[in-house]
Scaffold this motif. Sequence first.
Motif, PDB file in Angstrom:
ATOM      1  N   LEU A 116       0.812  -1.218   0.000  1.00  0.00           N
ATOM      2  CA  LEU A 116       0.000   0.000   0.000  1.00  0.00           C
ATOM      3  C   LEU A 116       0.849   1.273   0.000  1.00  0.00           C
ATOM      4  CD1 LEU A 116      -2.778  -1.073   2.548  1.00  0.00           C
ATOM      5  CD2 LEU A 116      -2.952  -0.949   0.064  1.00  0.00           C
ATOM      6  N   TYR A 117       2.180   1.125  -0.069  1.00  0.00           N
ATOM      7  CA  TYR A 117       3.085   2.282  -0.073  1.00  0.00           C
ATOM      8  C   TYR A 117       2.752   3.220   1.092  1.00  0.00           C
ATOM      9  CZ  TYR A 117       4.117   0.604  -4.781  1.00  0.00           C
ATOM     10  OH  TYR A 117       4.467  -0.181  -5.849  1.00  0.00           O
ATOM     11  N   MET A 118       2.753   2.640   2.276  1.00  0.00           N
ATOM     12  CA  MET A 118       2.330   3.410   3.440  1.00  0.00           C
ATOM     13  C   MET A 118       3.293   4.541   3.807  1.00  0.00           C
ATOM     14  SD  MET A 118      -0.621   2.492   4.476  1.00  0.00           S
ATOM     15  CE  MET A 118      -0.645   3.198   6.127  1.00  0.00           C
ATOM     16  N   ASP A 119       4.567   4.405   3.461  1.00  0.00           N
ATOM     17  CA  ASP A 119       5.500   5.507   3.731  1.00  0.00           C
ATOM     18  C   ASP A 119       5.087   6.750   2.945  1.00  0.00           C
ATOM     19  OD1 ASP A 119       7.129   4.077   5.516  1.00  0.00           O
ATOM     20  OD2 ASP A 119       8.272   3.194   3.873  1.00  0.00           O
ATOM     21  N   ASP A 120       4.687   6.544   1.693  1.00  0.00           N
ATOM     22  CA  ASP A 120       4.201   7.669   0.889  1.00  0.00           C
ATOM     23  C   ASP A 120       2.895   8.207   1.459  1.00  0.00           C
ATOM     24  OD1 ASP A 120       6.349   7.331  -0.782  1.00  0.00           O
ATOM     25  OD2 ASP A 120       5.254   6.146  -2.256  1.00  0.00           O
ATOM     26  N   LEU A 121       2.031   7.295   1.919  1.00  0.00           N
ATOM     27  CA  LEU A 121       0.751   7.731   2.476  1.00  0.00           C
ATOM     28  C   LEU A 121       0.960   8.577   3.733  1.00  0.00           C
ATOM     29  CD1 LEU A 121      -2.548   5.876   2.662  1.00  0.00           C
ATOM     30  CD2 LEU A 121      -1.642   6.742   4.812  1.00  0.00           C
ATOM     31  N   LEU A 122       1.940   8.222   4.566  1.00  0.00           N
ATOM     32  CA  LEU A 122       2.209   9.018   5.768  1.00  0.00           C
ATOM     33  C   LEU A 122       2.731  10.402   5.399  1.00  0.00           C
ATOM     34  CD1 LEU A 122       3.799   6.487   8.293  1.00  0.00           C
ATOM     35  CD2 LEU A 122       1.426   7.238   8.100  1.00  0.00           C
ATOM     36  N   SER A 123       3.543  10.474   4.351  1.00  0.00           N
ATOM     37  CA  SER A 123       4.019  11.783   3.894  1.00  0.00           C
ATOM     38  C   SER A 123       2.849  12.652   3.434  1.00  0.00           C
ATOM     39  CB  SER A 123       5.021  11.595   2.750  1.00  0.00           C
ATOM     40  OG  SER A 123       5.443  12.843   2.235  1.00  0.00           O
ATOM     41  N   ASP A 124       1.935  12.051   2.677  1.00  0.00           N
ATOM     42  CA  ASP A 124       0.753  12.786   2.225  1.00  0.00           C
ATOM     43  C   ASP A 124      -0.151  13.155   3.402  1.00  0.00           C
ATOM     44  OD1 ASP A 124       1.644  12.534  -0.363  1.00  0.00           O
ATOM     45  OD2 ASP A 124       0.404  10.777  -0.810  1.00  0.00           O
ATOM     46  N   ALA A 125      -0.210  12.269   4.412  1.00  0.00           N
ATOM     47  CA  ALA A 125      -1.036  12.550   5.586  1.00  0.00           C
ATOM     48  C   ALA A 125      -0.501  13.768   6.350  1.00  0.00           C
ATOM     49  CB  ALA A 125      -1.078  11.331   6.504  1.00  0.00           C
ATOM     50  N   LEU A 126       0.810  13.866   6.477  1.00  0.00           N
ATOM     51  CA  LEU A 126       1.392  15.032   7.157  1.00  0.00           C
ATOM     52  C   LEU A 126       1.143  16.302   6.356  1.00  0.00           C
ATOM     53  CD1 LEU A 126       4.748  13.488   8.417  1.00  0.00           C
ATOM     54  CD2 LEU A 126       2.916  14.414   9.849  1.00  0.00           C
ATOM     55  N   TYR A 127       1.208  16.199   5.035  1.00  0.00           N
ATOM     56  CA  TYR A 127       0.887  17.355   4.192  1.00  0.00           C
ATOM     57  C   TYR A 127      -0.560  17.784   4.420  1.00  0.00           C
ATOM     58  CZ  TYR A 127      -0.648  19.776  -0.031  1.00  0.00           C
ATOM     59  OH  TYR A 127      -1.215  20.668  -0.891  1.00  0.00           O
ATOM     60  N   ASP A 128      -1.482  16.810   4.419  1.00  0.00           N
ATOM     61  CA  ASP A 128      -2.886  17.142   4.654  1.00  0.00           C
ATOM     62  C   ASP A 128      -3.073  17.823   6.004  1.00  0.00           C
ATOM     63  OD1 ASP A 128      -3.632  16.117   2.244  1.00  0.00           O
ATOM     64  OD2 ASP A 128      -4.541  14.280   3.027  1.00  0.00           O
ATOM     65  N   ALA A 129      -2.429  17.275   7.035  1.00  0.00           N
ATOM     66  CA  ALA A 129      -2.586  17.843   8.377  1.00  0.00           C
ATOM     67  C   ALA A 129      -2.022  19.261   8.442  1.00  0.00           C
ATOM     68  CB  ALA A 129      -1.904  16.946   9.413  1.00  0.00           C
ATOM     69  N   ALA A 130      -0.888  19.489   7.790  1.00  0.00           N
ATOM     70  CA  ALA A 130      -0.274  20.815   7.818  1.00  0.00           C
ATOM     71  C   ALA A 130      -1.098  21.842   7.052  1.00  0.00           C
ATOM     72  CB  ALA A 130       1.149  20.751   7.250  1.00  0.00           C
TER      73      ALA A 130
END
Length: 537
Positions: A116-130
């Motif tokens: 699921l490429y979760m490392d990329d998903l976490l990067s996108d999640a931090l972008y969304d939160a910011a």
Amino acid sequence: MPNRTEKAALAEDWRLYEEGKTYNHSLDLYSKVNLNERFYRGDQWDGIASGGLPTPVFNLFRRIINYYISNLLSSAVAMRYTFDSPYGDKMKITAEQAAGAVKKLNDIALHRWKKLYMDDLLSDALYDAAITGDAVAYTFWDPTIKTGQSFTGDFRTVLLDNTNVFFGNPNSKDVKNQPYILIASRELVEDVKATAAKHGRSKEEIALITDDSDSSEFAGDMAQKELTGTKCVTLTKLWRGENGTICFRKSVRDTVITETIDTGLQNYPICFFNWTPVKNSWHGQAVATGMIENQIFINKAFAMVMKHMMDTAFSKVVYDSTIIDEWSNRIGEAVAVSGPVENVAKVLSPGQMQTGMLDVINMAIAHTKEFLGATDTALGDVQPTNTSAILALQQAATQPLECIRRALYRFVADIGMVWLDFMLTYYDDSRLVCVPEGTGESYRKFDFSPYREALFDCEVDAGASSYWSEISALNTLDNLLINGKIDTIQYLERIPDELIPKKDALIAEIKAAVEQLQQSAQIENRKEENIDEGTGI
């Protein structure tokens, strides 16, 4: 056509959707999210009157947010399940079974993490939160995923925009106890019709699925840029059924797409975290929101400096037009004068700008970065004259991010519990699951039956992931082995799997060899004891 019960449920779902949008408008959520996203992209003069000024962009916005994201993800993150039910003597599950179950679940989670490429998903999640204040993850069962076996289907995790998620109790952050959760999305009409047909909806109901232009309340300026007549809003409602498990229903405004379906899940497959928590609201505060005015001032101040320099940087010539018909700045060109040449022309010196303006701009940039924890030291914008001191200052600068880091790790742990819910609900005992074996992988059966009612917990392992951190750890292990502080098996158990092929098999072979040596030594000791007894010595 939908029956009376479905019509009533449909009307209620969309009424709740309108209420959710009204709540978001009361927070000014949609305009804030769009403005923050626009500034991050660099479109920072939209809607701002320039008054004839240049429109430069000094994107401090993106630099700081990218620093946050890279810093928070500088350590590798992994899920780790633990057994949370009683086990051992006089229990249905032995200690060995509990340890084996946890290892298999961890192996499955690691495999899905990579898929699921979760490392990329976490990067996108931090972008969304910011940018938006919240990162929201939604896990669902995708029946189209190929497994290489006689059946298809597996769980997937995706991110949702916080503008598209509506809690039944928006004043509470407790996902488990929400009365319902709504998820809005824009989907292609043809795809929605195909889904409705798969779920046995009639031709009359499918004909009610038509395109709309209701995209104004979706995140980002590009959400309003669509191919005409291709999409419509779909609404998914999740709620806890009478038997305690999660149910869902999907619809468009005029008809139901899927009837009520019991997922069998124990908890909502929704996880979220805030960048900055806000009291009595599940929505958080975006770090970007507090940077807007500073960014506008910096851009405008630079624009005024540029305008001043463009207007006054170069000297001007004034001349007597009664003596000279036209002035020329061409090098070496003669100028015709009708009369005396004295006082014909004069050069005016360029205007001087107050240096205080530049000082204010530099102070605004420096203080903005300092108050947000993105100092020059943290960003690496210093001369490396004392590397030890710089490293210490960089570590100290990351302390304000620890609260967000903990929220991120809790977010990952929550996703892990959702994954576990899917595994125990949807994986049957005939399913072959992928487990790592040395540098490769193998597929084995796992009997889930004894553990479906057991309790598990999910924790997050975070460690240094940089090349230099790994080299340092290996050097430390090498020194411990050389000095006899650890044995070979302890050494092998602690080095990364990718460094030694078939590491587990090698450890098993060494353990077997050690056991064989111990058995041989015991036999020799017995022989010596028998000889001693026979001779009487």
